[in-house]
Every structure is written in structure tokens, then in C-alpha cells.
Design an enzyme around this catalytic site. Structure first.
Site, mmCIF file in Angstrom:
data_model
loop_
_atom_site.group_PDB
_atom_site.id
_atom_site.type_symbol
_atom_site.label_atom_id
_atom_site.label_comp_id
_atom_site.label_asym_id
_atom_site.label_seq_id
_atom_site.Cartn_x
_atom_site.Cartn_y
_atom_site.Cartn_z
ATOM 1 N N GLU A 268 0.805 -1.222 0.000
ATOM 2 C CA GLU A 268 0.000 0.000 0.000
ATOM 3 C C GLU A 268 0.843 1.279 0.000
ATOM 4 O OE1 GLU A 268 -4.086 -1.338 2.120
ATOM 5 O OE2 GLU A 268 -2.476 -0.881 3.517
ATOM 6 N N VAL A 269 1.802 1.361 -0.903
ATOM 7 C CA VAL A 269 2.586 2.585 -0.995
ATOM 8 C C VAL A 269 1.802 3.577 -1.851
ATOM 9 C CG1 VAL A 269 4.796 3.577 -1.685
ATOM 10 C CG2 VAL A 269 4.698 1.221 -0.847
#
Ligand code: NAG
Ligand code: NAG
Ligand code: NAG
Ligand code: NAG
Length: 574
Positions: free
Chosen positions: A351-352
Site C-alpha cells: 500500500e505505498v
């Protein structure tokens, strides 16, 4: 991993697939038969051994006379395991009824004698630390002319002792502890059978973690994946960078894990053959890190006029353009390597968000200078590659969340990829293994996805090899992990939420399909959440065994919730 949207969608899906299963105990309009929904087994082993045959004949165990005899190698770890399991038998023995006085078993035709010792035959010297390749197979032989437990490894002896103690049960009249004459040959399906706890969203006291390890041992889980820090808080106390927890923990002295705490947890796990894999998730999920380390995170820029952009006060992922950030990370992971004996460290990488990087002119300049203009996945790759190369020099092997693979980051061939996104996870397993990477499955074992009923069958329907692929691809499945994210879980509800629901994953990870007599083969894998995946199992048998296993956990002090509906635990007293 904690994306509410995905989890929410997944739970809707699960709800649709499982509501009929869960509803079976509901009022049907004409009333329900009196008594428990599911009658527990007596001495049913969880997880199910690969091969086990039982006879009607049984032996009586008298704890005052009973001892473990060491015939092969011995060590402290073995001795401490004996006293732990001896304690479990003693506490079961204390629940005997007054029937024990008239020794009712003596008149029973199936009573074959007493079991006063178990010969423990370990054929190689004890290993000190559990590890990724540890051997856990064992043979257990219970007979009237001598009983033994043998294994090539101390870890196999540990697993075999758990099985042995699970089969030592009170007779129906409560008169005596009995064990059936039996033959067990057991071996795990997967080497990596994990449980993730999240100590960032809520701090979990050390005591809660130790009890979780106890319950893991009872279910033959062997990896504690410690998601120790995240955006919300940083309870890990670093010696080199004390400001991380001083500023990033919920409280700098009460809500932290000191080195001493961590050593205690690792030791408790070691004695139970459980590896402790810490996760330090970067470059996203790091907001709490930013409080202690100035300049670590990327400042996000706001304003709609590109010539008039200013930092808006919020922060994004770690700033990958700054060399000093890699120096920090090197020193940080050096300390992690010293503290955690484990070969693997989880590097996160999930989840960057690219929005903040996109907004920051310095990042964009850096990208232009490095031939990465506009390629934010490429920037993530740049970061992860530097990180992975760095930890390699520390002799750390890495596990990463699936996005690292999805974004095309080149990682070393021994990297393990963990799949967590429910939608498309079977495809994902195919793709990762097709590229030759080893894989762990978690997407179908999110314990935060609650549905009605005991809701363990949805976890039981999941099989890590239920994806399209060649036998070579299936070989790359190392196992999986049940995940207990902590947004709405703290010390008050941890145990009842995890147990016995995680036991479903534990059995699917330990017990090969060959352990079950009923088998159907399919040419096309069904989605993992389909209840028809349960057709491969005699679910009455499984439910009855889980009913007993839950009572077993409760007897050992774990507040496990009822799995199947109405009922009670035989012998329970207050
Ligand atoms: C065994 O002893 C109990 C109480 O000590 C007694 O009530 C019971 O009737 C006895 N049972 C048999 C089968 O002798
Ligand atoms: C940048 O990319 C172009 C085209 O892909 C390539 O020709 C060039 O050599 C690259 N420059 C550097 C410094 O890597
Ligand atoms: C790296 O770690 C492995 C496994 O822990 C160990 O066997 C090996 O000796 C280590 N290598 C070095 C160079 O320290
Ligand atoms: C799952 O993924 C597919 C293809 O990537 C997409 O079309 C679908 O909308 C997704 N479903 C959910 C529930 O997110």
C-alpha cells in the site's frame, strides 16, 4: 493490508457464501433439539495427523507414577517441554470425579493396563533455535507393552508431545485419565504456519503475546509474524534510535516493547518451536516513524498552482531520494538483526501511496536525474531494491507483501511474497509462483473479517494450493498465515477473536489432504471462499474435533469462543 474497502468487500462475499452454513443453528420455526449443536470428540487431535489408527483398548495414566523417559538426546528445551505438558496432564487429572475412588476402569474390558512412562527417542542433538527448514515429523506409538515417541528433531518431539497430551483424556465417567492404544505417523504439510499480530493499531501487553504463543503451540502453528509498528504507533524500542518509540509510541514507557520484553517473547516462542519474524513495514505505513526521525518521510505538497506549491504539513512514505535515510535504515536493521535470531525479516512494502511523491518537487527532480520521470512504481522499486540489497549484506532474508511483486520490483530469488488481497488472490498465487518466487497465503485468513456464526468454516474452505498451476508451482507454496489486524482488537478481545478461528488455518496448513479419507478432485479450482471446497472433508468429524480443541484451549487458560453453536465443555467447573 488494513484497507477497509477491500476487507469490507471480502466480508460481503464471505457473508453471501456462508450465511447458510452459519444459519444452521438458528431457530427454524418448529424448535431445536435439546442439547449441544456439536458433540465434541474425546481425544480428537487438532490439527489432524497425517496417519493415525486407534483401537478401543486404552491405558490409564496415573500422573503420580507417570514420567517421560529420555532414550536419545536430551536438552533443557526438552526438559522444559516435559514439565509444561506434565502440567497440562495434571490439570486435566484434577478434574477427575469421585468415581475415581472405586477405580471403575478395572471392570472395563477395554482397559489394558497403565501407561507409566513414555519413551522419548530423539535421534539427533537438539537444535537451539527453530528455523525455516526445521523438521517437525514424529512417530507416536501407544501400546500396553511399551509406548514411545520418536523424531529426528527436537521440534518433531515437541509436536508429538502436543499430540500425545491431546489424546490423554478423562474417561466418560470422569474416573481416570485414559489414552487409547494407537499408532500415529505425522508430518506437516507446510513448513511455514503463521499467525500475525498487529501491535501498532493497539498495543498488546507482553502477557497477551505469551498466551498467544501458548495457543499457537497447541495448534502446531510455528511462526509468530510480529507486525510490530505501523502508521499509528511505534512501540518497538530501538537502542540506537530511542526517539522512535519516545515520540512514536502511544506512551513512551507503558506502550513499548523493550529489548528485555522482546527477548522474553523470543525465548517463550523458542521453547515452543515458534519462530518470531518481525515486520518493519516500509516505505509506506511509516507515519509514526516520522515523529522520531526528522527528514525520514516525504513532505507532501499542496496547492493547485504548480509554481506556488508549498508543503501542506502532511507526510507520505519514506523519502527514497535521501542517502541519509538509507544510512538510518542500515543502522536500524543492523540492530534488528542482532536482536531477532530469525533469518527472515518482513520488509512490508504494501500500500505505498504515490500521491505524496507525485506532489513533491524534490522527489520529481530526483526522479528526473535518475531517469525515472513519471515512473512512481520505478521509484518504489529503486527504494525496495536498495533496502533489500542492504539487508542482504546483514544476512537477512526478506518477506514482502504482494504489491512489491505487483509493481514489478526486482527482488532476490529467495524473497518470499505474501499474498493478502482477497480479490484475484488465486491468480496472484499463480503469477508469483510462475516467476519462481516462493509464496505465503493470507488473503483468505483475515481474522478481522467477521461474519455470523462461529465463522471458522470460511477459513477452513481455503487451501493454499487451490490455484491454477503446475506441480512445480505448488512446490513454491511455503504455507500461510492467519492475520489478526488490530484496528478494533486489543488485549480484551484478542483471544476470543483469534481462537479458535485461527485453528482452521492451522489445520489447513499442517494436515495434508492425505490425512482425510474423503477426497474429491476437481479439474478447475473453485474460488477459495466457496463452501463447496468443504466437500473434500467430513465436516461433522472436523466440527466435533474443533469443538473439543476449543475446550482444550479453554482448559489451558485461553479464552477461545465457542465455534459451532450451543453447547458446553465436558468437565467444565468454576
Ligand atoms: C463409585 O463411587 C461413587 C462415589 O464415590 C458412587 O456414587 C458410585 O455409585 C460408585 N460407582 C460404582 C459403579 O461402583
Ligand atoms: C535513461 O533512459 C534512456 C532510455 O531508456 C537510456 O537511453 C539512457 O541511457 C538512460 N540514462 C541513464 C543515465 O541511465
Ligand atoms: C547467514 O545466516 C545463515 C542462517 O542463519 C547462517 O547459517 C550463515 O552462517 C550466515 N552467514 C553469515 C556470513 O553470517
Ligand atoms: C476484482 O478484480 C476484478 C479484476 O481485476 C475487477 O473487475 C472486480 O471489480 C474486482 N472485484 C472486487 C469485489 O473488487
Amino acid at each position: 493490508m488494513g484497507v477497509v474497502g477491500v476487507v469490507f468487500q471480502a466480508s460481503l462475499l464471505l457473508f453471501a457464501a456462508y450465511s447458510s452454513l452459519a444459519d444452521s443453528w438458528r431457530y427454524d420455526g418448529i424448535g431445536v433439539a435439546p442439547g449441544p449443536t456439536v458433540i465434541p470428540t474425546r481425544g480428537g487431535v487438532w490439527p489432524k495427523p497425517l496417519k493415525r489408527t486407534e483401537e478401543d483398548g486404552y491405558l490409564v495414566v496415573r500422573p503420580s507414577a507417570f514420567k517421560f523417559n529420555v532414550n536419545g538426546h536430551d536438552c533443557d528445551l526438552l526438559q522444559s517441554t516435559f514439565s509444561r505438558y506434565y502440567g497440562v496432564m495434571l490439570s486435566a487429572n484434577r478434574r477427575r470425579t469421585r468415581m475415581s475412588r472405586n477405580k471403575s476402569w478395572r471392570k472395563d474390558a477395554n482397559f489394558l493396563g497403565y501407561l507409566d512412562s513414555l519413551n522419548v527417542e530423539l535421534s539427533t542433538p537438539c537444535e537451539f533455535m527453530p528455523h525455516a527448514a526445521m523438521e517437525e515429523s514424529y512417530d507416536l506409538h501407544i501400546a500396553k507393552d511399551g509406548s514411545w515417541l520418536s523424531s529426528k528433531s527436537v521440534w518433531g518431539i515437541l509436536r508429538g508431545l502436543e499430540t500425545f497430551v491431546q489424546t490423554v483424556v478423562l474417561s466418560p465417567d470422569g474416573a481416570a485419565l485414559t489414552v487409547k492404544v494407537s499408532e500415529t505417523q505425522d508430518s506437516p504439510r507446510y513448513k511455514h504456519r503463521g499467525l500475525l499480530l498487529d501491535t501498532s493499531r493497539h498495543y498488546l501487553p507482553v502477557r497477551s503475546i505469551l498466551r498467544t504463543l501458548d495457543a499457537m503451540e497447541a495448534s502446531k502453528l510455528n511462526v509468530f509474524h510480529w507486525h510490530i509498528v505501523d502508521d499509528q504507533s511505534f512501540p518497538y524500542q530501538s537502542a540506537a534510535f530511542p526517539e522512535l518509540s519516545n515520540k512514536g509510541a502511544y506512551h513512551p514507557t507503558t506502550h513499548i516493547y523493550s529489548r528485555e520484553n522482546i527477548r522474553k517473547i523470543i525465548e517463550h516462542a523458542r521453547l515452543r518451536g515458534i519462530r518470531v519474524i518481525p515486520e518493519f513495514d516500509t516505505p509506506g505505513h511509516t507515519r509514526s516513524w516520522g515523529l522520531g526521525i526528522e527528514g525520514l518521510l516525504t513532505p507532501c505538497y499542496g496547492g493547485s498552482n504548480p509554481r506556488d506549491l508549498t508543503p501542506d504539513g502532511s507526510y507520505g512514505p519514506i523519502d527514497p531520494s535521501k542517502p541519509e535515510n538509507y544510512q538510518f535504515l542500515m543502522k536500524f536493521f543492523e540492530e534488528v538483526k542482532q536482536l531477532f535470531p530469525e533469518q527472515y525479516v518482513h520488509l512490508g512494502g504494501d500500500e505505498v501511496s504515490f500521491e505524496c511523491w507525485k506532489s513533491n518537487p524534490d522527489i520529481n527532480d530526483f526522479m528526473a536525474n535518475n531517469n525515472l520521470t513519471g515512473d512512481y512504481a520505478g521509484l518504489e522499486e529503486y527504494y525496495i531494491q536498495k533496502l533489500v540489497d542492504m539487508v542482504k549484506t546483514l544476512n537477512i532474508s526478506d518477506i514482502v507483501w504482494q504489491e512489491v511483486f505487483d509493481n514489478g520490483v526486482r527482488v532476490p530469488p529467495d524473497t518470499v511474497v505474501q499474498v493478502w488481497i482477497p480479490n484475484g488472490s488465486q491468480n496472484e498465487m499463480s503469477q508469483i509462483t510462475a516467476k519462481g518466487y516462493r509464496v505465503l497465503l493470507s488473503s483468505c485468513w483475515y481474522l478481522d473479517a467477521l461474519s455470523s456464526g462461529g465463522d471458522w468454516k470460511k477459513y477452513y474452505a481455503c487451501d493454499p494450493e487451490n490455484f491454477p498451476g503446475t506441480p512445480e508451482q505448488k512446490e513454491l507454496v511455503m504455507g500461510g498465515e492467519a492475520c489478526m489486524w488490530g484496528e478494533v482488537v486489543d488485549w480484551t478481545n484478542l483471544e476470543s477473536r483469534v481462537w479458535p478461528r485461527a485453528c482452521a488455518a492451522a489445520e489447513k496448513l499442517w494436515s495434508s489432504p492425505a490425512a482425510f479419507s474423503k477426497k474429491t478432485s476437481r479439474s478447475h479450482p473453485l474460488p477459495w471462499y466457496r463452501s463447496s471446497n468443504l466437500d473434500n472433508y467430513d465436516m461433522d468429524e472436523v466440527s466435533a474435533r474443533l469443538e473439543e480443541h476449543r475446550c482444550r484451549l479453554v482448559q489451558r487458560g485461553i479464552q477461545a469462543q465457542p465455534p459451532n453453536g450451543a453447547g458446553f465443555c465436558p468437565g467444565e467447573r468454576w
